[in-house]
Scaffold this active site. Structure first.
Site, mmCIF file in Angstrom:
data_model
loop_
_atom_site.group_PDB
_atom_site.id
_atom_site.type_symbol
_atom_site.label_atom_id
_atom_site.label_comp_id
_atom_site.label_asym_id
_atom_site.label_seq_id
_atom_site.Cartn_x
_atom_site.Cartn_y
_atom_site.Cartn_z
ATOM 1 N N MET A 32 0.830 -1.204 0.000
ATOM 2 C CA MET A 32 0.000 0.000 0.000
ATOM 3 C C MET A 32 0.869 1.261 0.000
ATOM 4 O O MET A 32 0.384 2.360 0.263
ATOM 5 C CB MET A 32 -0.949 0.007 1.198
ATOM 6 C CG MET A 32 -2.043 -1.024 1.094
ATOM 7 S SD MET A 32 -3.585 -0.534 1.882
ATOM 8 C CE MET A 32 -3.049 -0.214 3.555
ATOM 9 N N TYR A 34 4.187 3.868 0.926
ATOM 10 C CA TYR A 34 4.943 4.427 2.052
ATOM 11 C C TYR A 34 5.933 3.370 2.545
ATOM 12 O O TYR A 34 5.908 2.939 3.691
ATOM 13 C CB TYR A 34 4.024 4.914 3.168
ATOM 14 C CG TYR A 34 4.610 6.101 3.901
ATOM 15 C CD1 TYR A 34 4.716 7.344 3.273
ATOM 16 C CD2 TYR A 34 5.090 5.990 5.199
ATOM 17 C CE1 TYR A 34 5.279 8.428 3.917
ATOM 18 C CE2 TYR A 34 5.663 7.067 5.861
ATOM 19 C CZ TYR A 34 5.755 8.277 5.203
ATOM 20 O OH TYR A 34 6.332 9.360 5.838
ATOM 21 N N HIS A 39 9.409 -3.719 3.293
ATOM 22 C CA HIS A 39 8.961 -3.918 1.915
ATOM 23 C C HIS A 39 10.147 -4.218 0.985
ATOM 24 O O HIS A 39 10.062 -5.084 0.108
ATOM 25 C CB HIS A 39 8.248 -2.664 1.397
ATOM 26 C CG HIS A 39 7.029 -2.281 2.173
ATOM 27 N ND1 HIS A 39 7.013 -1.220 3.052
ATOM 28 C CD2 HIS A 39 5.780 -2.816 2.201
ATOM 29 C CE1 HIS A 39 5.809 -1.109 3.576
ATOM 30 N NE2 HIS A 39 5.042 -2.062 3.088
ATOM 31 N N LYS A 151 4.538 -9.494 9.576
ATOM 32 C CA LYS A 151 3.990 -8.568 10.566
ATOM 33 C C LYS A 151 2.469 -8.544 10.507
ATOM 34 O O LYS A 151 1.801 -8.495 11.530
ATOM 35 C CB LYS A 151 4.542 -7.151 10.382
ATOM 36 C CG LYS A 151 4.149 -6.222 11.537
ATOM 37 C CD LYS A 151 4.524 -4.780 11.275
ATOM 38 C CE LYS A 151 3.574 -4.116 10.326
ATOM 39 N NZ LYS A 151 2.198 -3.951 10.926
ATOM 40 N N LEU A 186 8.744 -2.444 11.953
ATOM 41 C CA LEU A 186 8.564 -1.419 10.934
ATOM 42 C C LEU A 186 7.129 -1.459 10.415
ATOM 43 O O LEU A 186 6.577 -2.519 10.151
ATOM 44 C CB LEU A 186 9.529 -1.639 9.778
ATOM 45 C CG LEU A 186 11.019 -1.477 10.069
ATOM 46 C CD1 LEU A 186 11.826 -1.612 8.789
ATOM 47 C CD2 LEU A 186 11.309 -0.146 10.731
#
Length: 284
Positions: A32, A34, A39, A151, A186
């Site tokens: 998504m 940001y 990532h 996560k 994170l």
């Protein structure tokens, strides 16, 4: 050279068709946006497992409830594109909402038991939105492998279930949570935290560590393990949403943890107005 930006389904279909004709193996990393190091670790692992990696950047409106943070969800497309490129993505799919949900859209994907409870109980409709958009992305890209972070552990199990049940033929890889040196997982939503809220947010990882330490001292009943985690949250006035110890695959609640049994402790709590989630294996 920057990753190729794909904005439409038609552009993406043409790119994927060309890739398939060349016989190259594709990995997909849905996000998504940001982006952070978590990532990027998915993209790098995708490069290890496939010839080409594509990422998607799409703030999916169907997985947000009416009182949630869709409008203020952090966005930084240029920064995200640079991070995708540096991690090794060759293409980035960044559609407008109307491209993914055009007028007349009426199909939704509902996963059963594994989407209930935990975040599913607190965020009605959330996992229907997740399952629908992930099914669309997998159908569009037809990757051999797709990578997701642990996560969002319940999300990962929902995606594994839908891929298995719908015979989608995609290898789903869950990657370990990436943390700050002090233990904070994170998350894009960490951007919402004040300095004081971030300090208090460390109670999530401390609580899970306290539960694991108690297990290692011989405690097996999950009520005691959960209480150990809850005490850490309460000590810094974090508002608990849930703390549960569950089977690592089915996500059903456990009354005790048997050595060798795959189990997971999942925690959700509010630091100010920001809802944070975390999890880790428990037992051994």
């Amino acid at each position: 050279m920057s990753a190729l930006v794909l904005r439409t389904v038609a552009e993406t279909t043409a790119w994927v068709d060309s890739l398939r004709r060349s016989g190259r193996r594709l990995a997909l990393v849905p996000t998504m946006g940001y982006l952070h190091e978590g990532h990027q670790s998915l993209i790098r692992e995708g490069r290890r497992r496939a010839d080409v990696v594509a990422a998607s950047i799409f703030v999916n409106p169907t997985q947000f409830g009416p009182n949630e943070d869709l409008s203020r969800y952090p966005r930084d497309f240029e920064g995200d594109l640079a991070k995708c490129t540096s991690a090794g993505a060759e293409a980035v799919f960044a559609p407008a909402p109307e491209e993914m949900y055009p007028p007349g859209f009426q199909t939704h994907v509902e996963v059963g038991k594994v989407s209930q409870g935990l975040c599913g109980a607190r965020r009605p409709g959330h996992f229907q939105g997740v399952a629908t958009v992930v099914t669309k992305l997998l159908g569009l890209f037809k990757p051999q492998v797709a990578l997701f972070g642990e996560k969002d552990y319940q999300q990962l199990q929902v995606i594994r279930a839908l891929v298995r049940d719908l015979n989608l033929g995609v290898e789903i890889v869950g990657m370990p949570t990436v943390r700050e040196p002090d233990g904070l997982a994170l998350s894009s939503r960490n951007a919402y935290l004040s300095t004081e809220e971030r300090r208090r947010a460390l109670a999530l990882s401390r609580g899970m560590a306290a539960a694991q330490a108690l297990y290692e001292r011989g405690t097996r009943d999950t009520a005691s393990l959960v209480d150990a985690a809850r005490r850490e949250l309460a000590a810094v006035d974090l508002r608990e949403d849930y703390v549960e110890v569950v089977d690592a695959t089915s996500l059903t609640s456990l009354s005790s943890v048997t050595p060798g049994q795959p189990a997971r402790i999942l925690v959700a709590a509010f630091a100010g107005k920001t809802r944070l989630i975390d999890n880790q294996p428990i037992g051994g």
